[in-house]
Design an enzyme around this catalytic site. Structure first.
Site, PDB file in Angstrom:
ATOM      1  N   GLU A   1      -4.604  -8.764  -0.709  1.00 32.98           N
ATOM      2  CA  GLU A   1      -5.469  -8.490   0.450  1.00 32.98           C
ATOM      3  C   GLU A   1      -6.896  -8.395  -0.041  1.00 32.98           C
ATOM      4  O   GLU A   1      -7.211  -7.562  -0.905  1.00 32.98           O
ATOM      5  CB  GLU A   1      -5.066  -7.188   1.154  1.00 32.98           C
ATOM      6  CG  GLU A   1      -3.786  -7.336   1.950  1.00 32.98           C
ATOM      7  CD  GLU A   1      -3.430  -6.110   2.788  1.00 32.98           C
ATOM      8  OE1 GLU A   1      -4.354  -5.392   3.222  1.00 32.98           O
ATOM      9  OE2 GLU A   1      -2.232  -5.891   2.989  1.00 32.98           O
TER      10      GLU A   1
ATOM     11  N   GLU B   1       0.844  -1.208   0.000  1.00 28.95           N
ATOM     12  CA  GLU B   1       0.000   0.000   0.000  1.00 28.95           C
ATOM     13  C   GLU B   1       0.874   1.250   0.000  1.00 28.95           C
ATOM     14  O   GLU B   1       0.757   2.121   0.875  1.00 28.95           O
ATOM     15  CB  GLU B   1      -0.996  -0.021   1.173  1.00 28.95           C
ATOM     16  CG  GLU B   1      -1.940  -1.211   1.063  1.00 28.95           C
ATOM     17  CD  GLU B   1      -3.189  -1.157   1.932  1.00 28.95           C
ATOM     18  OE1 GLU B   1      -3.272  -0.297   2.828  1.00 28.95           O
ATOM     19  OE2 GLU B   1      -4.089  -1.985   1.697  1.00 28.95           O
TER      20      GLU B   1
HETATM   21  O1  AHR Z   1      -5.166  -6.240   6.591  1.00 23.75           O
HETATM   22  C1  AHR Z   1      -5.124  -5.110   7.414  1.00 23.75           C
HETATM   23  C2  AHR Z   1      -4.470  -3.924   6.741  1.00 23.75           C
HETATM   24  O2  AHR Z   1      -5.223  -3.532   5.652  1.00 23.75           O
HETATM   25  C3  AHR Z   1      -3.100  -4.155   6.154  1.00 23.75           C
HETATM   26  O3  AHR Z   1      -2.087  -4.031   7.082  1.00 23.75           O
HETATM   27  C4  AHR Z   1      -3.001  -3.067   5.136  1.00 23.75           C
HETATM   28  O4  AHR Z   1      -2.168  -3.402   4.063  1.00 23.75           O
HETATM   29  C5  AHR Z   1      -4.436  -2.823   4.728  1.00 23.75           C
HETATM   30  O5  AHR Z   1      -4.775  -1.491   4.769  1.00 23.75           O
END
Ligand code: AHR
Length: 507
Positions: free
Chosen positions: A307, A176
């Protein structure tokens, strides 16, 4: 009772291979994912091997867990790997500033993670630190992990008790980068991604698939700029590109980031809203895929959804920064709808990682902090029911006569499906999204005859049904009864709010 839905499947026309890696997982130093989830320490009463919970390992092995992403997430861009090696009582501490502002003692580090991966039989996917790390630190880490001779980092690894190098097939370049990973502009990150990737070297025959931090949900511009950072992808081959994959993050919530919706208390509208937001993944894969196709017609660069999953308000009474949430039948259907989308886009999606494996967000497993009891969530069961899709070849399904419902300004089809074939076995996944009505589905099976069909069903009498230490099997798969052979294939009826798999033994 509504008309049956027809699902046409050409069993003899297999498509792209569905990588087992789309069934990947994610373990961050966040709340009780690592500490209390995977790792309890050697002195714990919870049965463990070298501090790693045996019940968690057993449960994940049953999923054929293909890979595990670690140490973050946002945590990865704060993590300095040297703090997590050597004698545990001498490891420096740090503040986990993203997740609860707690002090991290680094007792779970590189060796513990690689030990965990070996126990699981899973490939490690290490997320490197671009946000606050250095190129040299990244270069040293991959040398430490994978070098076999007497190089400085290989020697240091040996001093810490590990003679043989490990295999590290996946390495993330930042996380991110548009947010917690440095709030970078994409142009700036694209240059860093090329630079960092260069120093994630292939040592001692270990070939790394490097994954640059990609877009946040609909941010097509991020993908566009990352793709222009490659040299001409119509000419070079995959090995010549600086990184091999780019990531995409997308979470399912029914509210906004201030009030995300609740895991356990939701009405019918929120049931449909969650499923329609989950189905947004289909559009994201199509649209990011189109951007990638323009630059990369040979599909040399992979899309890695590292994710995804539901993100609800934390359970009452739990630490807000620990992201602990319960998991219901609705979460299970969110997962099945995602897998249908990943299967359909298997020619571009090479990997995906649900967030996260234990005790955080849409977890597979929940552990009770007092008793230590382990519970498998409804989402776990979808992963388990889908193991037959791992590395199988995708089959197109044409669904005819699927009713829909207006949700969130669009139309939500009330049945989702996908299928694959591996040798003489085909697996069909069917989700009935309707909260109240059962659905009969006629499978119109063409191209190959089948000898036998067996089915499994995941459902419950309540949409918010979930598993707890007192009722660990409230939502668990059972045999799907009533599969009927027909002239065109077979017919099956799915209860309201259910997920089913049908396994066909082909002639
Ligand atoms: O999964 C939780 C968080 O969500 C992670 O650390 C981040 O990459 C995302 O914003």
């Amino acid at each position: 009772m509504s008309d049956p839905i027809r699902a046409v499947i050409n069993l003899d026309l297999p498509g792209a291979r569905i990588s087992r890696h789309i069934y990947g997982h994610f373990a961050e130093h966040l709340g009780r994912c690592i500490y209390g989830g995977f790792f309890v320490g050697e002195d714990s009463d919870v049965p463990n091997v070298r501090g790693i919970r045996s019940d968690v390992v057993d449960a994940l092995r049953a999923l054929n867990i293909p890979n595990l992403r670690w140490p973050g997430g946002c945590f990865a861009d704060d993590y300095h790997w040297r703090d997590g090696i050597g004698p545990r009582d001498q490891r420096p501490r740090m503040v986990n500033s993203h997740w609860g502002d707690v002090v991290e003692d680094n007792s779970f580090g590189t060796h513990e993670f690689m030990d965990l991966c070996e126990m699981l039989g899973a490939d490690p996917y290490i997320s490197g630190n671009v946000g606050s790390g250095t190129v040299a630190e990244t270069s040293d880490w991959i040398e430490y992990l994978t070098r076999s001779d007497d190089s400085p980092m290989a020697a240091l690894r040996r001093e810490n008790g590990r003679d043989e190098p490990w295999k590290v097939p996946f390495f993330g370049i930042g996380n991110e980068a548009w947010g917690c990973g440095g709030h970078l502009r994409v142009e700036q990150f694209a240059s860093l991604a090329r630079q960092y990737s260069t120093y994630v070297r292939n040592h001692a025959g270990n070939e790394v698939y490097r994954i640059a931090a990609g877009a946040n949900s609909d941010d097509l511009h991020w993908t566009e700029v990352l793709m222009t950072s490659f040299d001409d992808l119509t000419k070079v081959d995959a090995k010549a590109v600086p990184f091999q994959g780019i990531s995409l993050h997308y979470y399912t919530l029914t509210g906004d980031w201030h009030d995300k919706g609740n895991a356990l208390t939701f009405d019918t509208e929120e049931w449909y809203l969650a499923l329609s937001r989950a189905l947004h993944m289909e559009q994201l894969l199509t649209r990011h895929g189109q951007v990638m196709d323009r630059h990369d017609p040979h599909r040399l660069v992979g899309l890695v959804v590292d994710e995804w999953g539901t993100w609800w308000n934390v359970e009452e009474g739990t630490e807000p920064g620990f992201l602990y949430q319960q998991n219901t039948l609705r979460d299970a259907l969110v997962a099945s709808v995602h897998f249908d989308a990943f299967h359909r886009h298997a020619d571009r999606v090479v990997m995906a990682n649900i967030a996260q494996t234990v005790n955080v967000l849409q977890a597979m497993l929940l552990t009770d902090p007092e008793s230590g009891a382990l519970v498998k969530t409804p989402s776990y069961h979808v992963f388990e029911m889908n193991t037959g899709h791992h590395d199988a070849e995708g089959l197109d399904i044409h669904l005819l006569g699927v009713p829909s419902r207006s949700v969130d300004g669009g139309e939500l089809p009330l049945v989702s499906a996908s299928a694959s074939v591996k040798g003489d076995t085909a697996l069909v996944s069917l989700t009935n999204l309707d909260h109240a009505e059962e659905r009969t589905i006629e499978l119109d099976l063409r191209g190959r005859a089948y000898l036998e069909a067996t089915g499994r069903l995941l459902s419950a009498s309540e949409l918010s049904a979930h598993n707890t230490p007192d009722a660990p099997e409230a939502v668990a798969p059972v045999t799907l009864d009533g599969i009927r052979r027909t002239d065109i294939g077979l017919s099956v009826t799915l209860p309201a709010g259910s997920y089913a798999t049908i396994s066909l033994t082909l002639a």
